[in-house]
Scaffold this motif. Sequence first.
Motif, mmCIF file in Angstrom:
data_model
loop_
_atom_site.group_PDB
_atom_site.id
_atom_site.type_symbol
_atom_site.label_atom_id
_atom_site.label_comp_id
_atom_site.label_asym_id
_atom_site.label_seq_id
_atom_site.Cartn_x
_atom_site.Cartn_y
_atom_site.Cartn_z
ATOM 1 N N ALA A 49 0.829 -1.205 0.000
ATOM 2 C CA ALA A 49 0.000 0.000 0.000
ATOM 3 C C ALA A 49 0.867 1.260 0.000
ATOM 4 O O ALA A 49 0.526 2.262 -0.643
ATOM 5 N N THR A 50 2.013 1.217 0.700
ATOM 6 C CA THR A 50 2.932 2.356 0.696
ATOM 7 C C THR A 50 3.496 2.598 -0.695
ATOM 8 O O THR A 50 3.639 3.745 -1.137
ATOM 9 N N GLN A 51 3.803 1.517 -1.406
ATOM 10 C CA GLN A 51 4.286 1.671 -2.779
ATOM 11 C C GLN A 51 3.199 2.237 -3.695
ATOM 12 O O GLN A 51 3.488 3.067 -4.565
ATOM 13 N N VAL A 52 1.972 1.801 -3.489
ATOM 14 C CA VAL A 52 0.863 2.298 -4.323
ATOM 15 C C VAL A 52 0.657 3.785 -4.084
ATOM 16 O O VAL A 52 0.414 4.555 -5.017
ATOM 17 N N CYS A 53 0.763 4.242 -2.827
ATOM 18 C CA CYS A 53 0.566 5.669 -2.526
ATOM 19 C C CYS A 53 1.668 6.530 -3.118
ATOM 20 O O CYS A 53 1.495 7.750 -3.257
ATOM 21 N N ALA A 54 2.792 5.916 -3.461
ATOM 22 C CA ALA A 54 3.867 6.661 -4.115
ATOM 23 C C ALA A 54 3.614 6.835 -5.606
ATOM 24 O O ALA A 54 4.297 7.629 -6.265
#
Length: 516
Positions: free
Chosen positions: A254-259
């Motif tokens: 999810a952190t990668q997606v928010c980037a």
Amino acid sequence: MKLGVSLRTSQNLALTPQLQQSIRLLQLSTLEMQQEVEQMLDENPFLEVQEEGAEAEEFGVERADTPISTGDRVLERDEQSRVGEESADNPAAETAEFESGPTDWDGDGTSDLSPNDGEWGGDAPGRGSGQADDDVDAADINSAHISLTDFLHTQAGEFFLSAVERSALDFLIESLNEDGYLEDALEDLALPLARNMDEVDELLHHFQMALNLLHTMEPAGVGARHLAECLQLQLRALQRSEEYDGDMALLDLATQVCAQPLELIARRDIKQLCMATQASADQMREVLLLIARLEPKPGRRFADVDRNIIVPDVIVRPAKRTTGNREFLVRLNPDVMPRLRVHDVYANAMRKSHGGPELQQRLQEARWFIKNIQQRFDTILRVSEAIVERQKDFFIRGEMAMRPLVLREIADELGLHESTISRVTTAKYMDTPHGTFELKYFFGSGLETDSGTSTSSTAVRALIKQLIAAESPQKPLSDSKISDLLKDQGIECARRTVAKYREAMRIAPANLRKSL
């Protein structure tokens, strides 16, 4: 050059101070009108709030200048002699109220009391409740609103910081907007405070340290510069939380997606997101569901909801049915009607002493203010009654039965100008069996139907909302499909019109309403 004398006639409209005040009061909202009343009570010693629950006199605007009766004059003289005995020990107390300077008010110069001077708005409670300041309920203190900045300052006090570090953190807290975001760049915050570039670098260092600390505080996401950072801060808080028992790999994904560009998340473009993060479609659906549960505005729960409470000006309720027809009672909300009257003691004292023109202007100003306040509410009531009569089907069956209505129809019916109706219906609210609405809500253009009649745009919006509420989450209705369904019901509504109404109701398009 030839000189001559000529006679010319012309017409012009002069707005007297009384008429200007009447127009201004008419367009004020309930809160603004209350502030106007408070200001007038502070400035005009002849105006007071009727605190006691005395029965109001029956009078109208047309009797505003009626002289008082002989019996009332006898009562006034008795009251004057009683007050004179009470104030004999302190004669300066009575004259202190006359120290405020006069205003430029063109009255008629009369000082006789009229029925309007006695009392107006008798059904409404007075401004004060008679409760002492120290008799505050403890429950009210416990339920007092706590702002976001106060909540953060309380947390900041728990850290062991130097004076400079605490000042930098407090400065950033005060720079947050109501949603909890730091809109200004650290450089923009440091430059006005520094005297040279060396101090700028030092301030930037302290601000960066304070920002890192702010990002660890509650609510999670506070101090973010943009939405992507806000979401990432909340995901990091979940990773640090001992209460989270989910999949940590899902948080990392999810952190990668928010980037990634937020447009991909908004469009739920699973294919592009999977390509960017090397994740499967099932994993991406779980990630998007997780992101959807995050709070995009960390300061939302600290908003002062009391500021958004709407106090209706008019209350509409069904009347007792004596016949087959449904009737409705329209009345003014007594909670918003100020109980005003002219101060009898000061008015009697001025009449006896034959006060100068300045005091007479003050008295006339108070009388005209009471009259204009009454006229304001009378006009609101008349317009509301006309609206209820025209939109009776709405009060019986709801917004689906709303009829087309324009301002000119009400203006012609009441003999008022269209601009007056516009002022009355702006920021004035009506409490109905179906909810509280602004008076402007009952006005709307019409759309043609197959039967040759027209239906209100408000009713069409309600029908669109109903169709969307009944749609399949896996296959939501497009704007074109909604337009076709409306045509099947005999309503001509183009696709662009459907999109405009949908956006006005803050309903997402079909691709964003589709369930994952």
